[in-house]
Design a protein around this motif. Structure first.
Motif, PDB file in Angstrom:
ATOM      1  N   THR A  12      33.992  47.177  41.619  1.00 28.04           N
ATOM      2  CA  THR A  12      35.046  48.220  41.205  1.00 28.04           C
ATOM      3  C   THR A  12      35.599  48.180  39.862  1.00 28.04           C
ATOM      4  OG1 THR A  12      36.891  47.142  42.028  1.00 28.04           O
ATOM      5  CG2 THR A  12      35.589  48.476  43.635  1.00 28.04           C
ATOM      6  N   THR A  13      36.061  49.160  39.218  1.00 24.66           N
ATOM      7  CA  THR A  13      36.865  49.039  38.028  1.00 24.66           C
ATOM      8  C   THR A  13      38.010  48.035  38.129  1.00 24.66           C
ATOM      9  OG1 THR A  13      36.090  51.336  37.678  1.00 24.66           O
ATOM     10  CG2 THR A  13      37.835  50.427  36.464  1.00 24.66           C
ATOM     11  N   ALA A  14      38.674  48.202  39.066  1.00 28.43           N
ATOM     12  CA  ALA A  14      39.892  47.079  39.215  1.00 28.43           C
ATOM     13  C   ALA A  14      39.183  45.583  39.242  1.00 28.43           C
ATOM     14  CB  ALA A  14      40.553  47.372  40.573  1.00 28.43           C
ATOM     15  N   GLU A  15      38.225  45.305  39.935  1.00 23.47           N
ATOM     16  CA  GLU A  15      37.861  44.089  39.762  1.00 23.47           C
ATOM     17  C   GLU A  15      37.290  43.688  38.356  1.00 23.47           C
ATOM     18  OE1 GLU A  15      34.102  41.439  42.440  1.00 23.47           O
ATOM     19  OE2 GLU A  15      34.379  43.625  42.520  1.00 23.47           O
ATOM     20  N   ALA A  16      36.420  44.447  37.676  1.00 28.38           N
ATOM     21  CA  ALA A  16      36.081  44.379  36.271  1.00 28.38           C
ATOM     22  C   ALA A  16      37.143  44.205  35.471  1.00 28.38           C
ATOM     23  CB  ALA A  16      35.242  45.458  35.982  1.00 28.38           C
ATOM     24  N   ASP A  17      38.374  44.956  35.516  1.00 31.39           N
ATOM     25  CA  ASP A  17      39.524  44.687  34.822  1.00 31.39           C
ATOM     26  C   ASP A  17      39.862  43.352  34.914  1.00 31.39           C
ATOM     27  OD1 ASP A  17      39.470  47.229  33.530  1.00 31.39           O
ATOM     28  OD2 ASP A  17      40.874  48.205  35.176  1.00 31.39           O
ATOM     29  N   ALA A  18      39.970  42.956  36.208  1.00 33.88           N
ATOM     30  CA  ALA A  18      40.693  41.566  36.471  1.00 33.88           C
ATOM     31  C   ALA A  18      39.895  40.447  35.875  1.00 33.88           C
ATOM     32  CB  ALA A  18      40.769  41.516  38.148  1.00 33.88           C
ATOM     33  N   TRP A  19      38.402  40.463  36.022  1.00 30.75           N
ATOM     34  CA  TRP A  19      37.878  39.435  35.715  1.00 30.75           C
ATOM     35  C   TRP A  19      37.757  39.551  33.977  1.00 30.75           C
ATOM     36  CZ3 TRP A  19      36.488  35.245  37.470  1.00 30.75           C
ATOM     37  CH2 TRP A  19      36.024  34.966  38.679  1.00 30.75           C
ATOM     38  N   ALA A  20      37.743  40.605  33.436  1.00 32.93           N
ATOM     39  CA  ALA A  20      37.888  40.688  31.900  1.00 32.93           C
ATOM     40  C   ALA A  20      39.270  40.022  31.342  1.00 32.93           C
ATOM     41  CB  ALA A  20      37.766  42.144  31.517  1.00 32.93           C
ATOM     42  N   ASP A  21      40.206  40.463  32.243  1.00 37.13           N
ATOM     43  CA  ASP A  21      41.671  39.829  32.035  1.00 37.13           C
ATOM     44  C   ASP A  21      41.517  38.206  31.821  1.00 37.13           C
ATOM     45  OD1 ASP A  21      44.432  39.980  31.139  1.00 37.13           O
ATOM     46  OD2 ASP A  21      44.687  39.242  33.148  1.00 37.13           O
ATOM     47  N   VAL A  22      40.868  37.939  32.966  1.00 34.54           N
ATOM     48  CA  VAL A  22      40.783  36.225  32.998  1.00 34.54           C
ATOM     49  C   VAL A  22      40.168  35.622  31.843  1.00 34.54           C
ATOM     50  CG1 VAL A  22      39.817  34.781  34.593  1.00 34.54           C
ATOM     51  CG2 VAL A  22      41.314  36.342  35.328  1.00 34.54           C
ATOM     52  N   LEU A  23      38.872  36.178  31.782  1.00 32.87           N
ATOM     53  CA  LEU A  23      37.894  35.737  30.676  1.00 32.87           C
ATOM     54  C   LEU A  23      38.482  35.668  29.404  1.00 32.87           C
ATOM     55  CD1 LEU A  23      34.572  37.362  31.942  1.00 32.87           C
ATOM     56  CD2 LEU A  23      35.218  35.158  32.161  1.00 32.87           C
ATOM     57  N   VAL A  24      39.155  36.809  29.007  1.00 28.07           N
ATOM     58  CA  VAL A  24      39.997  36.739  27.901  1.00 28.07           C
ATOM     59  C   VAL A  24      41.226  35.828  27.472  1.00 28.07           C
ATOM     60  CG1 VAL A  24      41.312  38.137  26.132  1.00 28.07           C
ATOM     61  CG2 VAL A  24      39.320  39.111  27.158  1.00 28.07           C
ATOM     62  N   ARG A  25      41.980  35.812  28.704  1.00 29.45           N
ATOM     63  CA  ARG A  25      43.240  34.796  28.905  1.00 29.45           C
ATOM     64  C   ARG A  25      42.600  33.304  28.813  1.00 29.45           C
ATOM     65  NH1 ARG A  25      45.847  34.726  33.423  1.00 29.45           N
ATOM     66  NH2 ARG A  25      44.683  36.160  34.690  1.00 29.45           N
ATOM     67  N   ARG A  26      41.571  32.970  29.438  1.00 29.79           N
ATOM     68  CA  ARG A  26      40.960  31.614  29.545  1.00 29.79           C
ATOM     69  C   ARG A  26      40.106  31.272  28.384  1.00 29.79           C
ATOM     70  NH1 ARG A  26      43.052  28.290  33.571  1.00 29.79           N
ATOM     71  NH2 ARG A  26      43.738  29.567  35.251  1.00 29.79           N
ATOM     72  N   ARG A  27      40.132  32.226  27.185  1.00 29.24           N
ATOM     73  CA  ARG A  27      39.224  32.142  26.026  1.00 29.24           C
ATOM     74  C   ARG A  27      37.892  31.823  26.257  1.00 29.24           C
ATOM     75  NH1 ARG A  27      44.285  29.033  23.293  1.00 29.24           N
ATOM     76  NH2 ARG A  27      45.361  30.753  22.850  1.00 29.24           N
ATOM     77  N   LEU A  28      37.034  32.717  27.358  1.00 30.98           N
ATOM     78  CA  LEU A  28      35.873  32.623  27.511  1.00 30.98           C
ATOM     79  C   LEU A  28      35.175  33.624  26.910  1.00 30.98           C
ATOM     80  CD1 LEU A  28      35.891  31.264  31.231  1.00 30.98           C
ATOM     81  CD2 LEU A  28      35.336  29.885  29.199  1.00 30.98           C
ATOM     82  N   LEU A  29      35.866  34.718  26.549  1.00 33.35           N
ATOM     83  CA  LEU A  29      35.555  35.882  25.826  1.00 33.35           C
ATOM     84  C   LEU A  29      36.670  35.860  24.804  1.00 33.35           C
ATOM     85  CD1 LEU A  29      34.461  38.555  28.119  1.00 33.35           C
ATOM     86  CD2 LEU A  29      32.825  37.159  26.728  1.00 33.35           C
ATOM     87  N   ASN A  30      36.339  36.584  23.599  1.00 32.54           N
ATOM     88  CA  ASN A  30      37.435  36.920  22.649  1.00 32.54           C
ATOM     89  C   ASN A  30      37.984  38.318  23.065  1.00 32.54           C
ATOM     90  OD1 ASN A  30      38.686  36.839  19.816  1.00 32.54           O
ATOM     91  ND2 ASN A  30      37.435  38.521  19.399  1.00 32.54           N
TER      92      ASN A  30
END
Length: 78
Positions: A12-30
């Motif tokens: 879902t979009t909500a799931e992708a939003d949550a994962w994107a947020d985690v990846l950026v906050r954990r600095r796994l993505l810029n």
């Protein structure tokens, strides 16, 4: 290498939003930004190229790939 299990449901979009947020906050993505068309713009490093992902499922798959890579390269802590 242990293969990742396949997903049984659509991302879902909500799931992708949550994962994107985690990846950026954990600095796994810029950066990871959802566009109005549902595509995602993803950048691994500040000076790196921007990838275009076609939808939420691709973001969740990217998160799974990153998570798998982290777990498979981490020394066994048992």
């Amino acid at each position: 290498m242990i293969p990742r299990p396949t997903r049984s449901s659509e991302s879902t979009t909500a799931e992708a939003d949550a994962w994107a947020d985690v990846l950026v906050r954990r600095r796994l993505l810029n950066a990871a930004l959802r566009t109005p068309t549902g595509q995602w713009l993803v950048q691994h490093k500040p000076d790196g190229p921007v990838r275009v992902l076609t939808g939420s499922a691709d973001v969740v798959e990217l998160a799974a790939t990153i998570q798998h890579r982290i777990r498979s390269t981490r020394p066994d802590s048992r």
